[in-house]
Design an enzyme around this catalytic site. Structure first.
Site, PDB file in Angstrom:
ATOM      1  N   SER A  73      -4.344  -7.891   9.289  1.00 50.86           N
ATOM      2  CA  SER A  73      -4.994  -7.428  11.067  1.00 50.86           C
ATOM      3  C   SER A  73      -5.624  -7.562  11.558  1.00 50.86           C
ATOM      4  O   SER A  73      -6.249  -8.083  12.717  1.00 50.86           O
ATOM      5  CB  SER A  73      -5.008  -5.561  10.806  1.00 50.86           C
ATOM      6  OG  SER A  73      -5.982  -5.374   9.445  1.00 50.86           O
ATOM      7  N   ARG A  92       0.683  -0.990  -0.108  1.00 52.15           N
ATOM      8  CA  ARG A  92      -0.191   0.365   0.236  1.00 52.15           C
ATOM      9  C   ARG A  92       0.956   1.546  -0.042  1.00 52.15           C
ATOM     10  O   ARG A  92       0.856   2.303  -0.581  1.00 52.15           O
ATOM     11  CB  ARG A  92      -1.118  -0.159   1.245  1.00 52.15           C
ATOM     12  CG  ARG A  92      -1.795  -1.057   0.933  1.00 52.15           C
ATOM     13  CD  ARG A  92      -3.040  -1.489   2.774  1.00 52.15           C
ATOM     14  NE  ARG A  92      -3.270  -2.608   1.793  1.00 52.15           N
ATOM     15  CZ  ARG A  92      -4.927  -2.969   3.151  1.00 52.15           C
ATOM     16  NH1 ARG A  92      -5.230  -2.291   3.596  1.00 52.15           N
ATOM     17  NH2 ARG A  92      -5.442  -3.773   2.272  1.00 52.15           N
ATOM     18  N   GLU A  95      -5.614  -3.221  16.803  1.00 51.09           N
ATOM     19  CA  GLU A  95      -5.291  -1.669  15.968  1.00 51.09           C
ATOM     20  C   GLU A  95      -4.225  -1.045  17.100  1.00 51.09           C
ATOM     21  O   GLU A  95      -3.939   0.050  16.476  1.00 51.09           O
ATOM     22  CB  GLU A  95      -6.773  -1.509  15.109  1.00 51.09           C
ATOM     23  CG  GLU A  95      -4.949  -0.098  14.519  1.00 51.09           C
ATOM     24  CD  GLU A  95      -6.480  -0.150  12.907  1.00 51.09           C
ATOM     25  OE1 GLU A  95      -6.926  -0.534  12.624  1.00 51.09           O
ATOM     26  OE2 GLU A  95      -6.144   1.657  12.760  1.00 51.09           O
TER      27      GLU A  95
HETATM   28  C1  LIG Z   1     -13.263  -0.076   6.508  1.00 52.94           C
HETATM   29  C2  LIG Z   1     -11.907  -0.609   6.822  1.00 52.94           C
HETATM   30  C3  LIG Z   1     -11.551  -2.182   5.410  1.00 52.94           C
HETATM   31  C4  LIG Z   1     -11.203  -2.742   6.409  1.00 52.94           C
HETATM   32  N1  LIG Z   1     -10.406  -3.900   5.461  1.00 52.94           N
HETATM   33  C5  LIG Z   1      -9.754  -4.867   6.324  1.00 52.94           C
HETATM   34  C6  LIG Z   1      -9.565  -6.185   5.740  1.00 52.94           C
HETATM   35  O1  LIG Z   1      -9.828  -6.563   4.339  1.00 52.94           O
HETATM   36  N2  LIG Z   1      -8.518  -7.018   6.336  1.00 52.94           N
HETATM   37  C7  LIG Z   1      -7.902  -6.624   7.605  1.00 52.94           C
HETATM   38  O2  LIG Z   1      -7.019  -7.929   7.603  1.00 52.94           O
HETATM   39  N3  LIG Z   1      -7.836  -5.892   8.168  1.00 52.94           N
HETATM   40  C8  LIG Z   1      -8.929  -4.954   7.779  1.00 52.94           C
HETATM   41  N4  LIG Z   1      -8.810  -3.572   8.179  1.00 52.94           N
HETATM   42  C9  LIG Z   1      -8.607  -2.936   9.530  1.00 52.94           C
HETATM   43  C10 LIG Z   1      -9.051  -4.097  10.717  1.00 52.94           C
HETATM   44  O3  LIG Z   1     -10.979  -3.790  10.224  1.00 52.94           O
HETATM   45  C11 LIG Z   1      -8.802  -3.786  11.508  1.00 52.94           C
HETATM   46  O4  LIG Z   1      -7.677  -3.925  12.073  1.00 52.94           O
HETATM   47  C12 LIG Z   1      -9.431  -4.516  13.386  1.00 52.94           C
HETATM   48  O5  LIG Z   1     -10.127  -5.206  13.195  1.00 52.94           O
HETATM   49  C13 LIG Z   1      -9.312  -3.857  14.260  1.00 52.94           C
HETATM   50  O6  LIG Z   1      -9.312  -4.355  15.491  1.00 52.94           O
HETATM   51  P1  LIG Z   1     -10.133  -4.275  17.077  1.00 52.94           P
HETATM   52  O7  LIG Z   1     -10.732  -5.234  17.608  1.00 52.94           O
HETATM   53  O8  LIG Z   1      -8.205  -3.544  17.481  1.00 52.94           O
HETATM   54  O9  LIG Z   1     -11.140  -2.643  16.717  1.00 52.94           O
HETATM   55  P2  LIG Z   1     -11.917  -2.428  16.710  1.00 52.94           P
HETATM   56  O10 LIG Z   1     -12.382  -2.708  16.225  1.00 52.94           O
HETATM   57  O11 LIG Z   1     -11.849  -1.204  16.451  1.00 52.94           O
HETATM   58  O12 LIG Z   1     -12.530  -2.279  18.042  1.00 52.94           O
HETATM   59  C14 LIG Z   1     -12.378  -1.022  19.284  1.00 52.94           C
HETATM   60  C15 LIG Z   1     -13.424  -1.075  20.113  1.00 52.94           C
HETATM   61  O13 LIG Z   1     -12.704  -0.680  21.195  1.00 52.94           O
HETATM   62  C16 LIG Z   1     -14.062   0.108  21.946  1.00 52.94           C
HETATM   63  N5  LIG Z   1     -13.463   1.754  22.208  1.00 52.94           N
HETATM   64  C17 LIG Z   1     -12.374   2.750  21.956  1.00 52.94           C
HETATM   65  N6  LIG Z   1     -12.276   3.159  23.150  1.00 52.94           N
HETATM   66  C18 LIG Z   1     -13.075   2.856  23.687  1.00 52.94           C
HETATM   67  C19 LIG Z   1     -13.622   3.316  24.955  1.00 52.94           C
HETATM   68  N7  LIG Z   1     -12.412   4.817  25.936  1.00 52.94           N
HETATM   69  N8  LIG Z   1     -13.492   2.140  25.904  1.00 52.94           N
HETATM   70  C20 LIG Z   1     -14.126   1.717  25.737  1.00 52.94           C
HETATM   71  N9  LIG Z   1     -14.350   1.383  24.535  1.00 52.94           N
HETATM   72  C21 LIG Z   1     -13.520   1.283  24.084  1.00 52.94           C
HETATM   73  C22 LIG Z   1     -14.910   0.619  20.591  1.00 52.94           C
HETATM   74  O14 LIG Z   1     -15.747   0.991  20.789  1.00 52.94           O
HETATM   75  C23 LIG Z   1     -14.892  -0.942  19.792  1.00 52.94           C
HETATM   76  O15 LIG Z   1     -15.449  -1.697  20.584  1.00 52.94           O
HETATM   77  C24 LIG Z   1      -9.968  -2.270   7.311  1.00 52.94           C
HETATM   78  C25 LIG Z   1      -9.802  -1.426   8.565  1.00 52.94           C
HETATM   79  C26 LIG Z   1     -11.272  -0.444   8.015  1.00 52.94           C
HETATM   80  C27 LIG Z   1     -11.652   0.331   8.369  1.00 52.94           C
END
Ligand SMILES: Cc1cc2nc3c(=O)[nH]c(=O)nc-3n(C[C@H](O)[C@H](O)[C@H](O)COP(=O)(O)OP(=O)(O)OC[C@H]3O[C@@H](n4cnc5c(N)ncnc54)[C@H](O)[C@@H]3O)c2cc1C
Length: 519
Positions: free
Chosen positions: A381, A279, A366
């Site tokens: 990711s 990318r 993330e």
């Molecule tokens: C449009 C898009 C498409 C993508 N496509 C892909 C793909 O095809 N393949 C791939 O590997 N990755 C992809 N990614 C990246 C991937 O989706 C993310 O990196 C991954 O899902 C992140 O997961 P996570 O559990 O770290 O966070 P998230 O799913 O972002 O969850 C974060 C959580 O933290 C909570 N939170 C935040 N702050 C607080 C707080 N202060 N108090 C309480 N709760 C809080 C939120 O409510 C949420 O529940 C994509 C991302 C995007 C935006």
């Protein structure tokens, strides 16, 4: 009781892992899991399943991930990730994820920076399907009282005493009441999207506020300068709509007009990878071509040459989205795309077990700096979030931490106007192409912003933003997502993790990348 902050993929994975061990946890999130950013993921999840007859294997996945990340990731952590990937995808299949199949066999697609078809997917809704499966799995344990959900609970701050995390303060967004809860914590709160509001493909719920507050309290951050711009996004309201790499994986081509004629520049510039470079490379190519005086200034994604059957089978959701929002039929015409901020490789600094520098505090998904080095490969990711959540949950201990004092916590929030000013300054300093002058100007602009009448949350966010810029200034080379026109080459002396810490002032250092252990 262990507290997990965030109920996206990493938080669900951590909570299920704990519950399977019989350890109870609290799961906090701003909104329900169904609305976490993880549901937005489209293109797929990587695992060397070797179902496409290409002789794929763990080492090929490992090498692509390390190379894609410009050799800045921890090789032992990446090795663990890649070796568990096939088991994770098979587990997801057992949980009912309807991965794309043909003649009874799973099929995988191409994704950028990978030599093999390694990305398992469900049309363009992979995240939604993965999340449905994990939400369902978590429910089993909710019934048994092993997972306690606190939806609509924003965690405002953690209780940190003598470099040890004792618990958290959460605010019920419906009643407005705040509560202190003891216990070790796993941060799964998503990337630093909230420092770039309006400029990213991600969810603004991931405000970065908690992490900003923790940085001031001594939490170390890694590789903050490593921001991933995705080459193909479209501006839509207050965010950017992602056009998944799956579009290029299935044969989409980037083009511009040169002297009035269609010019498929990636195919000329990168004859081997063509449209499927990593990318960072594709983004810089688009940046340069948009500024080329012989070209039209706009860049398009052309999917008109792809068989309609493939579009129907694999990209139907994307086609519908473009028709609904913009009236564009991707089968009929190329459409304009631009790079946009998509992912944060940097974040909370963790070791191989996902422990931070503060005891009883872990981080995964993330929000953590792990697996992706200087540039993340698409599809890695979702995998990193599930695997990282699991590793953190396997390693965290559950001591009695209820002996903490009553604490002063920060309950301020940043105003939308402040967030807009911050994002605008940061984007100027941390663009696709950077240099000393623009980064120093951004730092000066932040100094000016600091003089405004700000609350504590806003002051903390500025300090984290400054740490991002200072990390970028300190890295006097170009690597992955960090490209400096004043230092365009990679320098082996900088093949190290940037570490940002705060002790009344920001301190930036470099940490050696561990050697890979013999496996
Ligand atoms: C449009 C898009 C498409 C993508 N496509 C892909 C793909 O095809 N393949 C791939 O590997 N990755 C992809 N990614 C990246 C991937 O989706 C993310 O990196 C991954 O899902 C992140 O997961 P996570 O559990 O770290 O966070 P998230 O799913 O972002 O969850 C974060 C959580 O933290 C909570 N939170 C935040 N702050 C607080 C707080 N202060 N108090 C309480 N709760 C809080 C939120 O409510 C949420 O529940 C994509 C991302 C995007 C935006």
């Amino acid at each position: 009781m262990i507290n997990i902050i965030g109920s996206g993929l990493s938080g669900l994975s951590a909570s299920i892992t704990l519950a399977r061990k019989g350890v109870a946890c609290n799961l906090f999130s701003v909104q329900e899991s169904e609305r976490a950013q993880s549901v937005m993921a489209e293109g797929g999840i990587n695992a060397a399943l070797d179902v496409m007859g290409e002789d794929d294997d763990l080492l090929a996945h490992y090498e692509d991930t390390m190379k894609g990340g410009a050799y800045l990731a921890d090789p032992n952590a990446v090795y663990g990730l890649c070796s568990e990937a096939p088991k994770i995808v098979n587990w997801l299949k057992e949980l009912g994820v309807p991965f794309e199949m043909k003649n009874g066999k799973m099929i995988q697609r191409n994704f950028g920076g990978q030599k093999k078809k390694r990305t398992a997917y469900v049309k363009s809704s992979t995240g939604k399907m993965l999340m449905s499966a994990l939400i369902d799995e978590a429910r089993k344990y909710e019934m048994k009282g092993l997972i306690r959900r606190f939806c609509h609970h924003k965690v405002l701050d953690l209780i940190i005493e003598e470099e040890s995390c004792k618990g958290l303060v959460a605010k019920d967004e419906y009643t407005g009441k705040s509560e202190t809860i003891s216990g070790a914590v796993i941060l799964c709160c998503g990337g630093l999207t909230g420092l770039f509001v309006g400029r990213t493909t991600g969810s603004n719920d991931n405000s970065g506020q908690l992490v900003s507050n923790l940085f001031i309290q001594g939490l170390k951050m890694g590789n903050l300068e490593m921001i991933q711009y995705h080459p193909t996004t479209i501006n839509i309201g207050d965010k950017r709509l992602l056009i998944s790499e799956a579009a290029r994986g299935e044969g989409g081509r980037l083009m511009t007009y040169r002297n009035g004629e269609p010019y498929y520049f990636m195919e000329e510039l990168y004859p081997i990878e063509k449209n499927l470079t990593t990318r960072d490379v594709a983004t810089r190519a688009i940046y340069k071509i948009r500024n080329d005086k012989d070209c039209s200034g706009d860049v398009y994604l052309d999917l008109t040459g792809i068989d309609r059957k493939i579009i129907e089978e694999r990209l139907s959701d994307m086609r519908e989205e473009l028709l609904d929002y913009f009236g564009i039929d991707l089968c009929e015409e190329p459409f304009k795309v631009e790079p946009g901020i998509h992912y944060f490789m940097g974040g909370v600094l963790v070791d191989e077990k996902h422990a931070t520098n503060i005891s009883n505090l872990y981080a995964a998904g993330e929000c953590a700096c792990q697996y992706h080095g200087a540039n993340r490969l698409g599809g890695n990711s979702l995998l990193g979030a599930i695997y990282g959540g699991r590793v953190a949950a396997e390693n965290i201990e559950d001591p009695d931490l209820s002996d903490h004092k009553e604490t002063n916590f920060n309950s301020d929030e940043c105003s939308p106007l402040f967030n807009e000013k911050l994002a605008s300054i940061l984007c100027e300093g941390l663009g696709i192409i950077r240099n000393k002058q623009t980064m120093e100007k951004a730092l000066n602009d932040l100094e000016q912003l600091k003089k405004e009448d700000l609350n504590k949350a806003e002051e903390n966010k500025i300090i984290l933003a400054m740490a991002m810029l200072e990390s970028a200034l300190n890295r006097k080379e170009s690597r992955g997502g960090h490209y400096r026109e004043d230092h365009p080459e990679s320098d082996e002396n900088y093949r190290k993790t940037s570490v940002a810490s705060y002790d009344n002032k920001i301190v930036i250092g470099l940490k050696d990348i561990p050697e890979r252990r013999a496996q």
